[in-house]
Design a protein around this motif. Sequence first.
Motif, PDB file in Angstrom:
ATOM      1  N   SER B   9      53.565  43.657  38.510  1.00 25.86           N
ATOM      2  CA  SER B   9      53.878  44.767  39.032  1.00 25.86           C
ATOM      3  C   SER B   9      53.409  45.803  38.194  1.00 25.86           C
ATOM      4  O   SER B   9      53.281  46.955  38.792  1.00 25.86           O
ATOM      5  CB  SER B   9      55.515  44.830  38.669  1.00 25.86           C
ATOM      6  N   HIS B  10      53.084  45.699  37.134  1.00 21.49           N
ATOM      7  CA  HIS B  10      52.305  46.935  36.269  1.00 21.49           C
ATOM      8  C   HIS B  10      51.382  46.209  35.415  1.00 21.49           C
ATOM      9  O   HIS B  10      51.616  45.266  34.599  1.00 21.49           O
ATOM     10  CB  HIS B  10      53.473  47.804  35.641  1.00 21.49           C
ATOM     11  N   GLN B  11      50.043  46.757  35.391  1.00 26.29           N
ATOM     12  CA  GLN B  11      49.254  46.391  34.222  1.00 26.29           C
ATOM     13  C   GLN B  11      48.396  47.601  33.751  1.00 26.29           C
ATOM     14  O   GLN B  11      48.056  48.626  34.432  1.00 26.29           O
ATOM     15  CB  GLN B  11      47.951  45.402  34.606  1.00 26.29           C
ATOM     16  N   VAL B  12      48.513  47.512  32.348  1.00 28.63           N
ATOM     17  CA  VAL B  12      47.721  48.510  31.581  1.00 28.63           C
ATOM     18  C   VAL B  12      46.463  47.974  31.131  1.00 28.63           C
ATOM     19  O   VAL B  12      46.749  47.013  30.447  1.00 28.63           O
ATOM     20  CB  VAL B  12      48.607  49.009  30.679  1.00 28.63           C
ATOM     21  N   THR B  13      45.340  48.551  31.095  1.00 26.26           N
ATOM     22  CA  THR B  13      44.115  48.191  30.792  1.00 26.26           C
ATOM     23  C   THR B  13      43.224  49.082  30.126  1.00 26.26           C
ATOM     24  O   THR B  13      43.448  50.283  30.442  1.00 26.26           O
ATOM     25  CB  THR B  13      43.267  46.978  31.773  1.00 26.26           C
ATOM     26  N   GLN B  14      42.383  48.475  29.375  1.00 27.67           N
ATOM     27  CA  GLN B  14      41.264  49.401  28.729  1.00 27.67           C
ATOM     28  C   GLN B  14      40.112  49.763  29.916  1.00 27.67           C
ATOM     29  O   GLN B  14      39.574  48.746  30.590  1.00 27.67           O
ATOM     30  CB  GLN B  14      40.779  49.111  27.523  1.00 27.67           C
ATOM     31  N   MET B  15      39.617  50.841  29.930  1.00 23.33           N
ATOM     32  CA  MET B  15      38.207  51.232  30.742  1.00 23.33           C
ATOM     33  C   MET B  15      37.190  50.066  30.428  1.00 23.33           C
ATOM     34  O   MET B  15      37.085  49.521  29.410  1.00 23.33           O
ATOM     35  CB  MET B  15      37.931  52.385  30.544  1.00 23.33           C
ATOM     36  N   GLY B  16      36.644  49.537  31.283  1.00 21.27           N
ATOM     37  CA  GLY B  16      35.579  48.504  31.304  1.00 21.27           C
ATOM     38  C   GLY B  16      36.184  47.095  31.289  1.00 21.27           C
ATOM     39  O   GLY B  16      35.178  46.147  31.440  1.00 21.27           O
ATOM     40  N   GLN B  17      37.410  46.870  31.355  1.00 20.27           N
ATOM     41  CA  GLN B  17      38.032  45.428  31.308  1.00 20.27           C
ATOM     42  C   GLN B  17      38.005  45.083  32.742  1.00 20.27           C
ATOM     43  O   GLN B  17      38.137  45.870  33.779  1.00 20.27           O
ATOM     44  CB  GLN B  17      39.422  45.349  30.508  1.00 20.27           C
ATOM     45  N   GLU B  18      38.197  43.814  32.891  1.00 23.35           N
ATOM     46  CA  GLU B  18      38.368  43.154  34.299  1.00 23.35           C
ATOM     47  C   GLU B  18      39.754  42.906  34.480  1.00 23.35           C
ATOM     48  O   GLU B  18      40.654  42.756  33.623  1.00 23.35           O
ATOM     49  CB  GLU B  18      37.651  41.767  34.262  1.00 23.35           C
ATOM     50  N   VAL B  19      40.077  43.343  35.772  1.00 25.01           N
ATOM     51  CA  VAL B  19      41.570  43.080  36.015  1.00 25.01           C
ATOM     52  C   VAL B  19      41.534  42.275  37.580  1.00 25.01           C
ATOM     53  O   VAL B  19      40.688  42.116  38.362  1.00 25.01           O
ATOM     54  CB  VAL B  19      42.016  44.498  36.418  1.00 25.01           C
ATOM     55  N   ILE B  20      42.430  41.223  37.421  1.00 23.90           N
ATOM     56  CA  ILE B  20      42.969  40.516  38.747  1.00 23.90           C
ATOM     57  C   ILE B  20      44.372  40.711  39.074  1.00 23.90           C
ATOM     58  O   ILE B  20      45.341  40.609  38.306  1.00 23.90           O
ATOM     59  CB  ILE B  20      42.579  38.998  38.498  1.00 23.90           C
ATOM     60  N   LEU B  21      44.496  41.118  40.561  1.00 24.95           N
ATOM     61  CA  LEU B  21      45.753  41.423  40.903  1.00 24.95           C
ATOM     62  C   LEU B  21      45.910  40.376  41.880  1.00 24.95           C
ATOM     63  O   LEU B  21      45.001  40.042  42.785  1.00 24.95           O
ATOM     64  CB  LEU B  21      45.569  42.710  41.674  1.00 24.95           C
ATOM     65  N   ARG B  22      47.197  39.934  41.987  1.00 26.03           N
ATOM     66  CA  ARG B  22      47.463  38.818  42.527  1.00 26.03           C
ATOM     67  C   ARG B  22      48.454  38.895  43.945  1.00 26.03           C
ATOM     68  O   ARG B  22      49.464  39.824  43.681  1.00 26.03           O
ATOM     69  CB  ARG B  22      48.006  37.464  41.885  1.00 26.03           C
ATOM     70  N   CYS B  23      48.367  38.407  44.793  1.00 31.61           N
ATOM     71  CA  CYS B  23      49.268  38.502  46.251  1.00 31.61           C
ATOM     72  C   CYS B  23      49.551  37.140  46.974  1.00 31.61           C
ATOM     73  O   CYS B  23      48.427  36.189  46.912  1.00 31.61           O
ATOM     74  CB  CYS B  23      48.460  39.707  46.878  1.00 31.61           C
ATOM     75  N   VAL B  24      50.900  36.941  46.979  1.00 31.52           N
ATOM     76  CA  VAL B  24      51.059  35.842  47.846  1.00 31.52           C
ATOM     77  C   VAL B  24      51.590  36.378  49.355  1.00 31.52           C
ATOM     78  O   VAL B  24      52.712  36.836  49.493  1.00 31.52           O
ATOM     79  CB  VAL B  24      52.314  34.777  47.194  1.00 31.52           C
ATOM     80  N   PRO B  25      50.668  36.249  50.357  1.00 31.11           N
ATOM     81  CA  PRO B  25      51.072  36.792  51.603  1.00 31.11           C
ATOM     82  C   PRO B  25      52.182  35.930  52.480  1.00 31.11           C
ATOM     83  O   PRO B  25      52.267  34.836  51.803  1.00 31.11           O
ATOM     84  CB  PRO B  25      49.785  36.741  52.360  1.00 31.11           C
ATOM     85  N   ILE B  26      52.735  36.343  53.347  1.00 23.22           N
ATOM     86  CA  ILE B  26      53.644  35.478  54.222  1.00 23.22           C
ATOM     87  C   ILE B  26      52.952  34.253  54.505  1.00 23.22           C
ATOM     88  O   ILE B  26      51.776  34.561  54.966  1.00 23.22           O
ATOM     89  CB  ILE B  26      54.336  36.315  55.306  1.00 23.22           C
ATOM     90  N   SER B  27      53.628  33.391  54.540  1.00 19.28           N
ATOM     91  CA  SER B  27      52.921  31.914  54.878  1.00 19.28           C
ATOM     92  C   SER B  27      52.220  31.482  55.972  1.00 19.28           C
ATOM     93  O   SER B  27      51.207  30.897  56.127  1.00 19.28           O
ATOM     94  CB  SER B  27      53.885  30.810  54.479  1.00 19.28           C
TER      95      SER B  27
END
Lengths: 111, 115
Positions: B9-27
């Motif tokens: 729901s919330h992610q804090v990261t440092q500049m230059g880092q990789e981030v993965i956001l995940r989603c589970v769509p309706i089936s």
Amino acid sequence: QQPVQSPQAVILREGEDAVINCSSSKALYSVHWYRQKHGEAPVFLMILLKGGEQKGHEKISASFNEKKQQSSLYLTASQLSYSGTYFCGTAISGGYNKLIFGAGTRLAVHP
Amino acid sequence: EPEVTQTPSHQVTQMGQEVILRCVPISNHLYFYWYRQILGQKVEFLVSFYNNEISEKSEIFDDQFSVERPDGSNFTLKIRSTKLEDSAMYFCASSNSDRVTGELFFGEGSRLTVL
């Protein structure tokens, strides 16, 4: 390609009516309307398709002028719960799966 | 009622880092989307995805972004090297209608803060 919405903001008393407009410079295949409350996700209100089909909530009214590439959302007898930001989204004819939203219209309904 | 779920729901990261956001769509939905919204601004289209391929993407969706559906249920957005201007709310949406002829169901969003 972004649709243009007007007005940018509306303030109403409960029970008053409002019209929000959306226009595009491109030929449209569909127009969507969503409402977003602060800190929440957009919520679907209505979709209007080229050819006249409409799908949406019964209490919501909207129009789509295909010749002018314009749509209007009609909010009648407003309630406090109508407050939020209204976004129109447009899909252009010849496009595929791309819905572009306008800048939004902020609506505040006061008692 | 089926819903689109997003993590984190919330992610804090440092500049230059990789981030993965995940989603589970309706089936039973086949069309997937990522949008982003910078605080107080409009909802911006990033990318749409169908049949394991990108259908459309915006100018924002440059080489630092990628999407995939790794396991038939999750739909992910990867940002390889985050910038300060990537700070935004990222919304995933899904639909069972092509050419956006039907409702887009949005998740609650993932707020990304890049420091």
